[in-house]
Scaffold this active site. Structure first.
Site, PDB file in Angstrom:
ATOM      1  N   HIS A  80      61.087  38.086  22.645  1.00 33.24           N
ATOM      2  CA  HIS A  80      60.504  38.705  21.458  1.00 33.24           C
ATOM      3  C   HIS A  80      61.313  38.258  20.233  1.00 33.24           C
ATOM      4  O   HIS A  80      62.545  38.272  20.269  1.00 33.24           O
ATOM      5  CB  HIS A  80      60.561  40.228  21.602  1.00 33.24           C
ATOM      6  CG  HIS A  80      59.912  40.946  20.470  1.00 33.24           C
ATOM      7  ND1 HIS A  80      58.547  41.102  20.370  1.00 33.24           N
ATOM      8  CD2 HIS A  80      60.452  41.515  19.361  1.00 33.24           C
ATOM      9  CE1 HIS A  80      58.268  41.752  19.253  1.00 33.24           C
ATOM     10  NE2 HIS A  80      59.397  42.020  18.623  1.00 33.24           N
ATOM     11  N   MET A  87      50.137  37.134  25.494  1.00 30.08           N
ATOM     12  CA  MET A  87      49.655  38.204  24.616  1.00 30.08           C
ATOM     13  C   MET A  87      48.818  39.236  25.368  1.00 30.08           C
ATOM     14  O   MET A  87      47.671  39.491  25.020  1.00 30.08           O
ATOM     15  CB  MET A  87      48.848  37.595  23.455  1.00 30.08           C
ATOM     16  CG  MET A  87      49.586  36.529  22.680  1.00 30.08           C
ATOM     17  SD  MET A  87      51.172  37.089  22.071  1.00 30.08           S
ATOM     18  CE  MET A  87      50.648  37.873  20.564  1.00 30.08           C
ATOM     19  N   ARG A  88      49.386  39.811  26.406  1.00 29.88           N
ATOM     20  CA  ARG A  88      48.686  40.848  27.173  1.00 29.88           C
ATOM     21  C   ARG A  88      49.686  41.931  27.536  1.00 29.88           C
ATOM     22  O   ARG A  88      50.858  41.641  27.775  1.00 29.88           O
ATOM     23  CB  ARG A  88      48.150  40.293  28.497  1.00 29.88           C
ATOM     24  CG  ARG A  88      47.100  39.237  28.400  1.00 29.88           C
ATOM     25  CD  ARG A  88      45.722  39.786  28.287  1.00 29.88           C
ATOM     26  NE  ARG A  88      45.365  40.732  29.343  1.00 29.88           N
ATOM     27  CZ  ARG A  88      44.210  41.384  29.362  1.00 29.88           C
ATOM     28  NH1 ARG A  88      43.343  41.203  28.402  1.00 29.88           N
ATOM     29  NH2 ARG A  88      43.937  42.234  30.338  1.00 29.88           N
ATOM     30  N   GLY A 130      53.181  27.391  23.322  1.00 30.34           N
ATOM     31  CA  GLY A 130      53.968  27.003  24.501  1.00 30.34           C
ATOM     32  C   GLY A 130      55.270  26.290  24.212  1.00 30.34           C
ATOM     33  O   GLY A 130      55.775  25.563  25.069  1.00 30.34           O
ATOM     34  N   ASN A 183      60.564  38.878  29.180  1.00 29.59           N
ATOM     35  CA  ASN A 183      59.784  38.549  27.983  1.00 29.59           C
ATOM     36  C   ASN A 183      60.738  38.131  26.861  1.00 29.59           C
ATOM     37  O   ASN A 183      61.883  38.576  26.823  1.00 29.59           O
ATOM     38  CB  ASN A 183      58.996  39.782  27.522  1.00 29.59           C
ATOM     39  CG  ASN A 183      58.125  39.489  26.308  1.00 29.59           C
ATOM     40  OD1 ASN A 183      57.462  38.453  26.239  1.00 29.59           O
ATOM     41  ND2 ASN A 183      58.139  40.384  25.327  1.00 29.59           N
ATOM     42  N   GLU A 190      65.466  31.155  20.324  1.00 32.35           N
ATOM     43  CA  GLU A 190      64.632  31.540  21.478  1.00 32.35           C
ATOM     44  C   GLU A 190      64.730  30.475  22.559  1.00 32.35           C
ATOM     45  O   GLU A 190      64.908  30.767  23.741  1.00 32.35           O
ATOM     46  CB  GLU A 190      63.164  31.695  21.066  1.00 32.35           C
ATOM     47  CG  GLU A 190      62.890  32.853  20.147  1.00 32.35           C
ATOM     48  CD  GLU A 190      61.395  33.044  19.901  1.00 32.35           C
ATOM     49  OE1 GLU A 190      60.593  32.842  20.827  1.00 32.35           O
ATOM     50  OE2 GLU A 190      61.026  33.393  18.765  1.00 32.35           O
TER      51      GLU A 190
HETATM   52  C1  GRF Z   1      57.528  33.325  20.312  1.00 34.81           C
HETATM   53  O1  GRF Z   1      57.927  33.599  18.997  1.00 34.81           O
HETATM   54  C2  GRF Z   1      57.917  34.459  21.220  1.00 34.81           C
HETATM   55  O2  GRF Z   1      59.085  35.100  20.839  1.00 34.81           O
HETATM   56  C3  GRF Z   1      56.750  35.393  21.105  1.00 34.81           C
HETATM   57  O3  GRF Z   1      55.625  34.557  21.017  1.00 34.81           O
HETATM   58  C4  GRF Z   1      56.009  33.302  20.456  1.00 34.81           C
HETATM   59  C5  GRF Z   1      55.564  32.250  21.430  1.00 34.81           C
HETATM   60  O4  GRF Z   1      55.772  30.954  20.921  1.00 34.81           O
HETATM   61  N1  GRF Z   1      56.696  36.302  22.223  1.00 34.81           N
HETATM   62  P1  GRF Z   1      55.554  29.702  21.866  1.00 34.81           P
HETATM   63  O5  GRF Z   1      54.124  29.793  22.389  1.00 34.81           O
HETATM   64  O6  GRF Z   1      56.548  29.780  22.984  1.00 34.81           O
HETATM   65  O7  GRF Z   1      55.751  28.521  21.000  1.00 34.81           O
END
Ligand code: GRF
Length: 206
Positions: A114, A95-96, A18, A112, A179
């Site tokens: 990535h 993760m779905r 998170g 999303n 991110e």
């Molecule tokens: C991140 O690297 C995101 O890009 C991917 O899953 C990871 C989630 O990390 N989809 P967090 O739970 O936000 O720390």
């Protein structure tokens, strides 16, 4: 086609740590992102991100996915998102894979993040894929979610150099910083209602 969420209420979906949720929540509470976090939903009760959401006093909900079909899980999700009057869904490490039930309820209204420069390296173990391929630059992508895995129209990307000394963890950590920056930017862009989808291109009209 305009991308226009009906309100500024976001629903954040997560399955793990998170940290992206935290970055968004911090930007919201510091007034850097004009949005309301209407719900934080996890399919995993033990997800640290869900506990962090509860600590922040947010509407934190667990909808277990284990043993459910994609469609029945998605239907529960849509009910919870609708009950919270969510206009834009934000996947922060969720993760779905969605069925048509979710995609039709929120068409072009699911974002999303990535950890690669899509369309390179979709799927899992992404940083290791990038290292194994020998790319000199990787990064992260915020995209709209459609039926293709990590394949929807791209909203924003950030580029991160790959160092000779990198292992997957070091690269992931450098990408994560970006991110946390571009996810809120992309949410803001989409919530502004000024985005247009032309084919696969997301364009921001100023
Ligand atoms: C991140 O690297 C995101 O890009 C991917 O899953 C990871 C989630 O990390 N989809 P967090 O739970 O936000 O720390």
């Amino acid at each position: 086609m305009k991308i226009r969420p009906r309100n500024r209420r976001i629903g954040i979906l997560l399955s793990g740590r998170g940290s992206n949720f935290e970055a968004i929540a911090a930007n919201v509470s510091e007034g850097k992102l004009w949005a309301e976090i209407a719900a934080v939903i996890s399919n995993v009760e033990s997800a640290p991100g869900l506990a962090r959401a509860r600590d922040r006093g947010l509407n934190a909900i667990c909808i277990p996915s284990k043993g459910k079909s994609r469609e029945s899980f998605d239907a529960e999700l849509v009910r919870a998102l609708t009950a919270a009057d969510v206009g834009l869904v934000v996947l922060a490490g969720f993760m779905r894979i969605f069925s048509a039930v979710m995609l039709q309820a929120y068409p072009n209204l699911i974002l999303n993040i990535h950890p690669s420069l899509l369309p390179s390296f979709p799927g899992r173990d992404v940083q290791q894929q990038a290292l194994d391929h020998g790319v000199k630059f990787s990064g992260c992508t915020v995209h709209l979610v459609n039926e293709a895995l990590d394949g929807g129209p791209i909203v924003l990307q950030a580029v991160v150099p790959v160092m000779d000394t990198d292992d997957a963890d070091a690269l992931a950590a450098r990408i994560l910083v970006q991110e946390h920056r571009i996810f809120s930017e992309a949410i803001d862009l989409v919530l502004s209602g000024n985005c247009e989808l032309q084919g696969r291109r997301v364009r921001a009209n100023q």
